[in-house]
Design a protein around this motif. Sequence first.
Motif, mmCIF file in Angstrom:
data_model
loop_
_atom_site.group_PDB
_atom_site.id
_atom_site.type_symbol
_atom_site.label_atom_id
_atom_site.label_comp_id
_atom_site.label_asym_id
_atom_site.label_seq_id
_atom_site.Cartn_x
_atom_site.Cartn_y
_atom_site.Cartn_z
ATOM 1 N N LEU A 304 0.846 -1.194 0.000
ATOM 2 C CA LEU A 304 0.000 0.000 0.000
ATOM 3 C C LEU A 304 0.879 1.241 0.000
ATOM 4 C CD1 LEU A 304 -1.838 -2.349 1.016
ATOM 5 C CD2 LEU A 304 -3.077 -0.642 2.377
ATOM 6 N N ILE A 305 0.567 2.190 -0.883
ATOM 7 C CA ILE A 305 1.304 3.457 -0.959
ATOM 8 C C ILE A 305 0.305 4.599 -0.877
ATOM 9 C CG2 ILE A 305 2.703 4.946 -2.444
ATOM 10 C CD1 ILE A 305 4.049 2.509 -3.552
ATOM 11 N N THR A 306 0.622 5.593 -0.047
ATOM 12 C CA THR A 306 -0.297 6.701 0.161
ATOM 13 C C THR A 306 0.494 7.972 0.473
ATOM 14 O OG1 THR A 306 -2.300 7.308 1.380
ATOM 15 C CG2 THR A 306 -0.580 6.275 2.660
ATOM 16 N N ASP A 307 -0.014 9.185 0.149
ATOM 17 C CA ASP A 307 -1.185 9.483 -0.653
ATOM 18 C C ASP A 307 -0.685 10.015 -1.983
ATOM 19 O OD1 ASP A 307 -3.389 10.635 -1.895
ATOM 20 O OD2 ASP A 307 -3.911 11.928 -0.235
ATOM 21 N N ALA A 308 -1.099 9.392 -3.082
ATOM 22 C CA ALA A 308 -0.559 9.721 -4.392
ATOM 23 C C ALA A 308 -1.536 10.473 -5.270
ATOM 24 C CB ALA A 308 -0.138 8.439 -5.101
ATOM 25 N N ALA A 309 -2.687 10.908 -4.725
ATOM 26 C CA ALA A 309 -3.699 11.480 -5.619
ATOM 27 C C ALA A 309 -4.467 12.669 -5.069
ATOM 28 C CB ALA A 309 -4.701 10.392 -6.024
ATOM 29 N N ILE A 310 -4.490 12.900 -3.763
ATOM 30 C CA ILE A 310 -5.396 13.925 -3.228
ATOM 31 C C ILE A 310 -4.660 15.016 -2.468
ATOM 32 C CG2 ILE A 310 -7.312 14.335 -1.641
ATOM 33 C CD1 ILE A 310 -8.454 11.654 -2.431
ATOM 34 N N ASN A 311 -3.907 14.672 -1.442
ATOM 35 C CA ASN A 311 -3.262 15.652 -0.569
ATOM 36 C C ASN A 311 -1.877 16.010 -1.104
ATOM 37 O OD1 ASN A 311 -5.198 15.821 1.901
ATOM 38 N ND2 ASN A 311 -4.983 13.625 1.487
ATOM 39 N N VAL A 312 -1.733 17.220 -1.595
ATOM 40 C CA VAL A 312 -0.501 17.618 -2.283
ATOM 41 C C VAL A 312 0.666 17.737 -1.312
ATOM 42 C CG1 VAL A 312 0.592 19.414 -3.675
ATOM 43 C CG2 VAL A 312 -1.798 18.778 -4.102
ATOM 44 N N ALA A 313 0.508 18.501 -0.271
ATOM 45 C CA ALA A 313 1.584 18.719 0.702
ATOM 46 C C ALA A 313 0.985 18.648 2.104
ATOM 47 C CB ALA A 313 2.260 20.064 0.476
ATOM 48 N N GLY A 402 12.142 -3.437 6.330
ATOM 49 C CA GLY A 402 12.339 -4.603 5.480
ATOM 50 C C GLY A 402 11.104 -5.407 5.200
ATOM 51 N N GLN A 403 9.986 -5.085 5.832
ATOM 52 C CA GLN A 403 8.773 -5.882 5.654
ATOM 53 C C GLN A 403 7.506 -5.030 5.751
ATOM 54 O OE1 GLN A 403 8.537 -8.803 8.814
ATOM 55 N NE2 GLN A 403 9.691 -7.495 10.207
ATOM 56 N N ALA A 404 7.574 -3.811 5.269
ATOM 57 C CA ALA A 404 6.438 -2.896 5.385
ATOM 58 C C ALA A 404 5.242 -3.363 4.547
ATOM 59 C CB ALA A 404 6.852 -1.494 4.955
ATOM 60 N N ASP A 405 4.065 -3.165 5.100
ATOM 61 C CA ASP A 405 2.821 -3.359 4.348
ATOM 62 C C ASP A 405 2.355 -2.043 3.732
ATOM 63 O OD1 ASP A 405 2.237 -6.172 5.142
ATOM 64 O OD2 ASP A 405 2.101 -5.291 7.150
ATOM 65 N N ILE A 406 2.679 -0.930 4.397
ATOM 66 C CA ILE A 406 2.208 0.397 3.979
ATOM 67 C C ILE A 406 3.400 1.338 3.908
ATOM 68 C CG2 ILE A 406 0.748 2.371 4.593
ATOM 69 C CD1 ILE A 406 -0.991 0.365 6.215
ATOM 70 N N LEU A 407 3.510 2.072 2.798
ATOM 71 C CA LEU A 407 4.513 3.116 2.653
ATOM 72 C C LEU A 407 3.805 4.465 2.634
ATOM 73 C CD1 LEU A 407 6.746 1.567 -0.184
ATOM 74 C CD2 LEU A 407 6.977 1.297 2.303
ATOM 75 N N VAL A 408 4.153 5.333 3.583
ATOM 76 C CA VAL A 408 3.561 6.661 3.669
ATOM 77 C C VAL A 408 4.599 7.659 3.174
ATOM 78 C CG1 VAL A 408 2.512 8.396 5.168
ATOM 79 C CG2 VAL A 408 2.140 5.955 5.627
#
Length: 465
Positions: A304-313, A402-408
């Motif tokens: 999971l990668i967030t946030d790539a579409a709504i919150n700019v900064a 080394g084992q993340a499920d979510i990248l913020v």
Amino acid sequence: MSAPDPLITPAFIENRTYAELAVGDTAESVRTLTPRDISLFAVMSGDVNPAHVDADYAATDMFHGIIAHGMWGAALISAVLGTQLPGPGTIFLDQSLSFKAPVALGDTITTRVTVTEKLKKGRVTLACSCVNQDGVTVIDGVARVIAPSDQVHRPRIVLPEVALHAPAAQYARLIAMTTDLTPVRTAVVHPCDELSLIGALDAGARGIIVPVLVGPAARIVATAKSAGRSLKGVEVIDTPHSHAAAAMAVSLARAGKVAALMKGALHTEELMEAVVDATLGLRTDRRMSHVYVLDVPTYPRPLLITDAAINVAPDLGAKRDIVQNAIDLALALGTVLPKVAILAAVETVNPRMISTLDAAALCKMADRGQITGGVLDGPLAFDNAISPAAAAAKGIVSPVAGQADILVAPDLESANMMAKQLIYLAAADAAGLVMGAAVPIILTSRADSAWARLASCALARLVIG
């Protein structure tokens, strides 16, 4: 498949010419059969017979087990003949093999060839055998070849790395999780192109959603006709244009007539403008954010990668909601205690880098119960977040590294570039969902595969519960 160890594997490959061969000369190799070997053999040959690629199936049928994994053993014999004895330049004339016993996963096979006869015109006969770790002969036979007449001595070719990946395997699992769930009514906003319409209809056919098509009825009907799809039994709500379709879909969600929204052939900004409207939109006390759910061939779980579409900064408060939204989605997908990596360029707190300060603050907020359901660590650089080797090299001891499920990501630009690099350079599939609104919002892209569109609908269904 890793490169050979230069301290163990000879740097050069050479043959034995006909003149050099003598009766009794022998060569051998030792190899253990792994699931990876079976998969590679199937990919190379195109053989998807379950008796050949499914170890459980083969184990129930002794004859097929012998033939299937015996073929792997036969390939080992050819490899010894072609690379060791006689080696490069060998011309195969014929080979007669008898499959004596099955080769099971985990068996260690010693393959041996022995010169038994030298004939005229460079012809040589060799006895061939494959013996398992218990001393049981699983294959024996005879090979007849023309031995090389010229000496070959050249650098050994290093075999390339091979990554095995069943396309959309992670998505297939998520879609399967919706099988016993009641499909939810989903407003599909302005589905006036074939990709968005077909994606919605396919999700409906699989019982993930009940599509409610909102947009210009004449255009929707024309699109269905062009795509060769039937709209029989599908509700269509006529609106004059895409802006009106977005407003209508949001009003249906506010009234409880649909439980999710799905983007069609309109810009994300146009849909989200209706969603975030202070009076008529779908705001909650949680900030909305987008979460990519990527199926990456080289990663063992959904990423999971967030946030790539709504919150700019996003500021720290917004990041708190972004993290919580992603955790909530991961929990809905069945991940127990999701591991959340708060990304920055470095893995230490630097007062001059706001991203590292925010990462440290978010971790402390999790300690204080302001973020729940997951375990956080940060700041972490991208490599330390997803690679155990990179984390170990930096001496990072962490339940996340080394084992993340979510990248913020620190901001929209970095998240968007990171996700698209994985999509276009690592062949990842990308599903996605907007979280934090009153209903989940399925954002699709023209570049999405059919699997990704179905998976996005499955995400919404699983979030609804």
